[in-house]
Scaffold this active site. Structure first.
Site, PDB file in Angstrom:
ATOM      1  N   GLY A   3       0.812  -1.217   0.000  1.00  0.00           N
ATOM      2  CA  GLY A   3       0.000   0.000   0.000  1.00  0.00           C
ATOM      3  C   GLY A   3       0.841   1.260   0.000  1.00  0.00           C
ATOM      4  O   GLY A   3       0.494   2.252  -0.654  1.00  0.00           O
ATOM      5  N   ASP A   4       1.951   1.233   0.713  1.00  0.00           N
ATOM      6  CA  ASP A   4       2.867   2.375   0.735  1.00  0.00           C
ATOM      7  C   ASP A   4       3.402   2.647  -0.663  1.00  0.00           C
ATOM      8  O   ASP A   4       3.398   3.791  -1.140  1.00  0.00           O
ATOM      9  CB  ASP A   4       4.010   2.096   1.711  1.00  0.00           C
ATOM     10  CG  ASP A   4       5.064   3.185   1.710  1.00  0.00           C
ATOM     11  OD1 ASP A   4       4.730   4.339   2.024  1.00  0.00           O
ATOM     12  OD2 ASP A   4       6.228   2.881   1.395  1.00  0.00           O
TER      13      ASP A   4
END
Length: 163
Positions: free
Chosen positions: A43-44
């Protein structure tokens, strides 16, 4: 990273498949069994790329400005604010993914409070899970709402400082 460490990691991760390629260890990703921190890792990366692409709508020539601004937007502080803004639009399942990510054992950096860092980890876990489960329309909706929330708050702070 020292070369010796790179060698160890390469030996641990990659194995020849006997046909001149590299054998995959896994055929698929079962998000339900992944550590929330692994989902947050994905997600980062997704949020970084999304923000960088989105900023091209506003600036296309100054790489240093783009880099500094994107780094600010994807910081734990601003991701925590984004989550607070988008929480009402999330499903119960998505809020559960956030909670698992937020509660995962990790260490906060100095640039954010422990609370902000854990919230950003939960936010990233949500984005990573949406990406890994191929819910791309929902992922776009959540990241765009997050970007808008951060942008509006940045503008509000800038306007406040001008007055």
């Amino acid at each position: 990273m020292k070369f010796e460490m790179l060698q160890k990691l390469t030996a641990m991760m990659f194995e020849p498949d006997g046909a001149g390629g590299i054998r995959q260890r896994y055929d698929s990703v079962d998000v339900r069994t992944l550590s929330p921190l692994v989902a947050a890792y994905v997600g980062d990366a997704y949020f970084h790329l999304f923000v960088r692409g989105r900023l091209l709508s506003y600036e296309q020539n100054k790489v240093q400005v783009l880099n500094r601004f994107s780094a600010q937007i994807v910081s734990a502080v601003w991701q925590a604010k984004a989550y607070t803004a988008i929480e009402p639009m999330l499903t119960d399942e998505e809020k559960g993914i956030f909670r698992r990510g937020r509660n995962a054992h990790s260490h906060a950096p100095r640039a954010a409070s422990v609370r902000e860092y854990h919230m950003s980890t939960g936010f990233e876990a949500l984005l990573g899970t949406l990406y890994l489960t191929k819910q791309f329309d929902r992922l776009e909706e959540v990241t765009e709402a997050s970007f808008q929330a951060i942008s509006m708050e940045l503008m509000r702070l800038t306007d406040k400082d001008r007055k």
